[in-house]
Design a protein around this motif. Structure first.
Motif, PDB file in Angstrom:
ATOM      1  N   SER A  90      -6.838  -8.650   6.315  1.00  0.00           N
ATOM      2  CA  SER A  90      -5.664  -8.476   5.466  1.00  0.00           C
ATOM      3  C   SER A  90      -4.808  -9.736   5.364  1.00  0.00           C
ATOM      4  O   SER A  90      -3.884  -9.791   4.550  1.00  0.00           O
ATOM      5  CB  SER A  90      -4.798  -7.328   5.993  1.00  0.00           C
ATOM      6  OG  SER A  90      -4.336  -7.593   7.300  1.00  0.00           O
ATOM      7  N   GLY A 136      -3.681  -4.363  12.020  1.00  0.00           N
ATOM      8  CA  GLY A 136      -5.128  -4.482  12.166  1.00  0.00           C
ATOM      9  C   GLY A 136      -5.576  -4.587  13.611  1.00  0.00           C
ATOM     10  O   GLY A 136      -6.647  -4.090  13.979  1.00  0.00           O
ATOM     11  N   HIS A 148      -6.679   1.391   5.614  1.00  0.00           N
ATOM     12  CA  HIS A 148      -7.514   0.775   6.647  1.00  0.00           C
ATOM     13  C   HIS A 148      -7.886   1.749   7.764  1.00  0.00           C
ATOM     14  O   HIS A 148      -8.610   1.369   8.686  1.00  0.00           O
ATOM     15  CB  HIS A 148      -6.804  -0.435   7.252  1.00  0.00           C
ATOM     16  CG  HIS A 148      -6.663  -1.581   6.301  1.00  0.00           C
ATOM     17  ND1 HIS A 148      -5.828  -2.668   6.538  1.00  0.00           N
ATOM     18  CD2 HIS A 148      -7.258  -1.821   5.108  1.00  0.00           C
ATOM     19  CE1 HIS A 148      -5.919  -3.508   5.519  1.00  0.00           C
ATOM     20  NE2 HIS A 148      -6.773  -3.022   4.643  1.00  0.00           N
ATOM     21  N   GLN A 185      -5.331  -1.093  15.097  1.00  0.00           N
ATOM     22  CA  GLN A 185      -6.362  -0.231  14.516  1.00  0.00           C
ATOM     23  C   GLN A 185      -7.745  -0.591  15.022  1.00  0.00           C
ATOM     24  O   GLN A 185      -8.597   0.289  15.194  1.00  0.00           O
ATOM     25  CB  GLN A 185      -6.305  -0.304  12.993  1.00  0.00           C
ATOM     26  CG  GLN A 185      -5.085   0.388  12.422  1.00  0.00           C
ATOM     27  CD  GLN A 185      -5.140   0.508  10.918  1.00  0.00           C
ATOM     28  OE1 GLN A 185      -5.579  -0.399  10.210  1.00  0.00           O
ATOM     29  NE2 GLN A 185      -4.707   1.633  10.407  1.00  0.00           N
TER      30      GLN A 185
END
Length: 335
Positions: A121, A274, A23, A277
């Motif tokens: 995800s 996530g 990712h 990120q």
């Protein structure tokens, strides 16, 4: 048994790191990402099936208690964190790859169709829960019949699931990803099968494990240049799982421990990577102009150690009501 669990713990961390790295290549094509996506999702389901067998082996399964615990660990974070992330995702939609609208329809659809979730995800959570439901039903039936399926029956079941994996058209747009659960049932059952019949014993010798690792790694690299099909995808997924098993055995054989500190936090890393990120890539890139490698490195670093710090914070606050509540929303039992 402790040795085997240590290896499976390594595989948990290894698979999570592959997700974080995969990712981190934001809108960038990479052979590394192509290699990771050959097997990292099947590896997750394989490990889950393996651990399911470990958890029920030699015990009388209580379906309601088992599934209630899995619902708290998987479905509660799915609904709670998706809900908490929905409003920030709407407000910051202009910075996101997939903008969403602020309406009830969008909110409901992203919950019942996991691939539309605000955190891409999270589709894994309801999918794995349904696999546990199927596994509990199958295991309960076998307990009532007081009959342990012989190798031939287990092999036949694996063959049928592999056939379904290849033949059944995969769709990202099914209710609670039921089709995805059927698609990945083969890898879950394979993990259960390998654990039941202790098939990892052939990797006990160090030279064997090293040879298998090199052969499987070579096959996966060659697979990057092979025309894709459902059959080759299945083969490469199995090859990647075998490579990972050999790597786990080597990690244990050589007494390595550099990833052990991440093992307790692996689920937290999955849930929260996530978010970190998105902050370090999708938003920071709008206001700064560094090279792509910088953002990738930052995404990997924050994707791993941002959630790791969240886990440490939750653990330190485990004795408070708020700490226990937040841990519950994160699917953690820190008592």
């Amino acid at each position: 048994m402790k040795q085997k669990i240590a290896e499976i713990s390594f595989l948990h961390v290894f698979a999570i790191l592959l997700v974080v790295i995969g990712h981190s290549f934001f809108q960038t094509e990479s052979l590394i990402v192509d290699w990771i996506y050959q097997f990292h999702v099947p590896l997750f389901f394989f490990v889950s099936g393996y651990l399911f067998n470990v958890s029920v082996q030699g015990r009388k399964l209580q379906p309601y208690v088992f599934l209630r615990r899995k619902a708290v660990r998987l479905l509660l974070p799915y609904f709670a964190l998706s809900t908490l992330l929905f409003v920030p995702k709407v407000l910051l939609s202009q910075f996101m790859v997939r903008p969403i609208q602020a309406n009830w329809s969008e909110y409901v659809l992203m919950l019942i169709y996991p691939y539309r979730n605000v955190n891409g995800s999270y589709w894994f959570l309801p999918t794995l829960f349904f696999l546990f439901v199927f596994a509990v039903i199958a295991f309960s039936l076998s307990q009532r019949l007081q009959h342990r399926a012989p190798h031939t029956v287990a092999c036949l079941l694996l063959f049928l699931l592999a056939l379904a994996n290849i033949v059944l058209p995969f769709s990202h747009d099914t209710l609670f990803n039921i089709v995805g659960a059927i698609h990945y049932a083969f890898y879950f059952s394979l993990g259960h099968f390998v654990s039941s019949f202790r098939l990892m014993r052939f990797l006990d010798k160090e030279k064997t494990a090293f040879g298998v690792f090199l052969l499987a790694l070579g096959a996966s690299i060659i697979g990057l240049n092979v025309n894709k099909s459902l059959l080759t995808d299945l083969f490469l997924a199995l090859d990647g799982i075998l490579m990972s098993l050999a790597l786990a055995r080597l990690y244990e054989k050589y007494g390595l421990c550099f990833l052990n500190h991440l093992s307790p936090a692996s689920y937290t890393i999955y849930l929260y990577h996530g978010i970190f990120q998105a902050l370090s890539i999708q938003m920071l890139m709008r206001f700064t102009h560094f090279c792509a490698g910088f953002y990738m490195f930052l995404a990997i670093l924050t994707g791993v150690y941002g959630p790791f710090l969240v886990y440490k914070l939750l653990y330190s606050c485990r004795n408070s009501r708020l700490g226990r509540f937040l841990a519950l929303l994160s699917g953690l039992n820190l008592s």
